[in-house]
Design a protein around this motif. Structure first.
Motif, PDB file in Angstrom:
ATOM      1  N   ILE A 215       0.840  -1.203   0.000  1.00  0.00           N
ATOM      2  CA  ILE A 215       0.000   0.000   0.000  1.00  0.00           C
ATOM      3  C   ILE A 215       0.876   1.254   0.000  1.00  0.00           C
ATOM      4  N   GLU A 216       1.865   1.276   0.882  1.00  0.00           N
ATOM      5  CA  GLU A 216       2.716   2.468   0.984  1.00  0.00           C
ATOM      6  C   GLU A 216       3.588   2.653  -0.247  1.00  0.00           C
ATOM      7  N   ALA A 217       4.049   1.547  -0.843  1.00  0.00           N
ATOM      8  CA  ALA A 217       4.844   1.668  -2.072  1.00  0.00           C
ATOM      9  C   ALA A 217       4.013   2.283  -3.186  1.00  0.00           C
ATOM     10  N   ALA A 218       2.764   1.843  -3.311  1.00  0.00           N
ATOM     11  CA  ALA A 218       1.879   2.405  -4.336  1.00  0.00           C
ATOM     12  C   ALA A 218       1.618   3.884  -4.083  1.00  0.00           C
ATOM     13  N   GLN A 219       1.390   4.242  -2.828  1.00  0.00           N
ATOM     14  CA  GLN A 219       1.126   5.640  -2.491  1.00  0.00           C
ATOM     15  C   GLN A 219       2.347   6.522  -2.766  1.00  0.00           C
ATOM     16  N   LYS A 220       3.523   6.047  -2.386  1.00  0.00           N
ATOM     17  CA  LYS A 220       4.746   6.842  -2.550  1.00  0.00           C
ATOM     18  C   LYS A 220       5.156   7.002  -4.015  1.00  0.00           C
ATOM     19  N   SER A 221       4.673   6.116  -4.865  1.00  0.00           N
ATOM     20  CA  SER A 221       5.024   6.227  -6.282  1.00  0.00           C
ATOM     21  C   SER A 221       4.398   7.460  -6.929  1.00  0.00           C
ATOM     22  N   ASN A 222       3.296   7.949  -6.367  1.00  0.00           N
ATOM     23  CA  ASN A 222       2.590   9.123  -6.903  1.00  0.00           C
ATOM     24  C   ASN A 222       2.177   8.948  -8.363  1.00  0.00           C
ATOM     25  N   ILE A 223       1.857   7.741  -8.729  1.00  0.00           N
ATOM     26  CA  ILE A 223       1.459   7.436 -10.101  1.00  0.00           C
ATOM     27  C   ILE A 223      -0.050   7.381 -10.252  1.00  0.00           C
ATOM     28  N   PHE A 224      -0.732   6.888  -9.227  1.00  0.00           N
ATOM     29  CA  PHE A 224      -2.101   6.420  -9.403  1.00  0.00           C
ATOM     30  C   PHE A 224      -3.167   7.452  -9.055  1.00  0.00           C
ATOM     31  N   ASP A 225      -4.228   7.425  -9.855  1.00  0.00           N
ATOM     32  CA  ASP A 225      -5.415   8.221  -9.541  1.00  0.00           C
ATOM     33  C   ASP A 225      -6.269   7.534  -8.486  1.00  0.00           C
ATOM     34  N   ARG A 226      -6.114   6.220  -8.395  1.00  0.00           N
ATOM     35  CA  ARG A 226      -6.906   5.443  -7.436  1.00  0.00           C
ATOM     36  C   ARG A 226      -6.103   4.217  -7.019  1.00  0.00           C
ATOM     37  N   ILE A 227      -6.079   3.940  -5.722  1.00  0.00           N
ATOM     38  CA  ILE A 227      -5.450   2.723  -5.188  1.00  0.00           C
ATOM     39  C   ILE A 227      -6.492   2.021  -4.332  1.00  0.00           C
ATOM     40  N   ILE A 228      -6.778   0.763  -4.657  1.00  0.00           N
ATOM     41  CA  ILE A 228      -7.765   0.024  -3.881  1.00  0.00           C
ATOM     42  C   ILE A 228      -7.210  -1.352  -3.497  1.00  0.00           C
ATOM     43  N   VAL A 229      -7.683  -1.855  -2.389  1.00  0.00           N
ATOM     44  CA  VAL A 229      -7.411  -3.231  -1.982  1.00  0.00           C
ATOM     45  C   VAL A 229      -8.643  -4.057  -2.312  1.00  0.00           C
ATOM     46  N   SER A 230      -8.428  -5.177  -2.987  1.00  0.00           N
ATOM     47  CA  SER A 230      -9.520  -6.092  -3.319  1.00  0.00           C
ATOM     48  C   SER A 230      -9.448  -7.276  -2.365  1.00  0.00           C
ATOM     49  N   THR A 231     -10.390  -7.352  -1.451  1.00  0.00           N
ATOM     50  CA  THR A 231     -10.386  -8.415  -0.464  1.00  0.00           C
ATOM     51  C   THR A 231     -11.798  -8.883  -0.154  1.00  0.00           C
ATOM     52  N   ASP A 232     -11.893 -10.106   0.330  1.00  0.00           N
ATOM     53  CA  ASP A 232     -13.167 -10.653   0.772  1.00  0.00           C
ATOM     54  C   ASP A 232     -13.251 -10.667   2.290  1.00  0.00           C
ATOM     55  N   ASP A 233     -12.227 -10.155   2.956  1.00  0.00           N
ATOM     56  CA  ASP A 233     -12.097 -10.273   4.405  1.00  0.00           C
ATOM     57  C   ASP A 233     -12.292  -8.907   5.077  1.00  0.00           C
ATOM     58  N   VAL A 234     -13.237  -8.838   6.003  1.00  0.00           N
ATOM     59  CA  VAL A 234     -13.553  -7.577   6.676  1.00  0.00           C
ATOM     60  C   VAL A 234     -12.355  -7.057   7.463  1.00  0.00           C
ATOM     61  N   LYS A 235     -11.621  -7.949   8.119  1.00  0.00           N
ATOM     62  CA  LYS A 235     -10.454  -7.530   8.901  1.00  0.00           C
ATOM     63  C   LYS A 235      -9.375  -6.957   7.989  1.00  0.00           C
TER      64      LYS A 235
END
Length: 235
Positions: free
Chosen positions: A34-54
């Motif tokens: 997550i932090e690597a994606a954020q620090k890259s400053n490339i993306f208009d949107r970053i999402i996690v795809s999960t089936d787990d509430v936790k």
């Protein structure tokens, strides 16, 4: 061009229960991606795809969006590309926006950093590729000299002709890694896989390519992380 990063993080890991949120060097495993994606400053949107509430709660603690839980493709059989494609389609409906480029970042590759992502993205754009997957060169182990062995300890060489050559005379071999996969969205939807027509590979450092599937991988990743974080020191 609108760019979305999807971080697949299924909750049902069997070899390491709750793998994507286990502690890795002081943070939940997925937090490093997550932090690597954020620090890259490339993306208009970053999402996690999960089936787990936790898992969703942990992702949000690190300021990553989880606008919905995965409602299909949450088993351990479905290719991860299908889960990512579905997440992109859900995101487009949810946010009422369309994306041009999709980047899939596996949550179990914690050493891959923002510079790796930037490098791969720039290579993808500059070469106008349709599909690009990360790979790394084999190191001290030599896949040319691999063999199968049955219960009776009888072996069968995979590349018998290679046994007649010196290691320095053999071609360099590479292995795919799920660290960074990139595709043009429309073509990804058509192909239903990142291994779409004309896909290309781009090399990543073997340390950044380390992914974690079982406890041996986890120990190895910790050792690599420690050594990399102490480069230049006498360790």
């Amino acid at each position: 061009m609108k760019k979305i990063a999807v971080i697949p993080a299924r909750g049902g890991s069997k070899r390491i229960p709750h793998k994507n949120i286990i502690n890795f060097m002081g943070k939940p495993l997925m937090a490093w991606t997550i932090e690597a994606a954020q620090k890259s400053n490339i993306f208009d949107r970053i999402i996690v795809s999960t089936d787990d509430v936790k898992f969703a709660e942990v992702a949000r603690e690190y300021n990553c969006e989880v606008p919905f839980l995965r409602d299909i493709n949450a088993d351990d059989i479905t290719p991860v590309s299908e889960a990512t494609i579905h997440a992109v389609q859900q995101a487009e409906k949810y946010y009422n926006e369309e994306y041009d480029i999709v980047v899939q970042l596996m949550a179990n590759a914690p050493i891959r950093n923002q510079f790796d992502i930037i490098n791969h993205y720039n290579n993808f754009v500059q070469n106008d590729f349709d599909f690009q997957l990360s790979c790394f060169p084999f190191g001290w182990m030599n896949p040319w000299w691999s063999f199968k062995m049955n219960e009776e300890k009888q072996h069968e060489w995979i590349h018998p002709d290679a046994m007649k050559k010196r290691s320095q005379d053999l071609d360099k071999l590479y292995c795919p890694t799920g660290a960074i996969w990139i595709a043009k969205k429309e073509l990804l939807l058509q192909a239903k896989t990142f291994y779409g027509p004309g896909y290309k590979f781009h090399e990543i450092d073997w340390k950044s390519a380390v992914d974690i599937d079982d406890y041996e991988d986890l120990d190895f990743a910790k050792a690599v992380f420690y050594l990399q974080s102490h480069q230049g020191e006498n360790v």
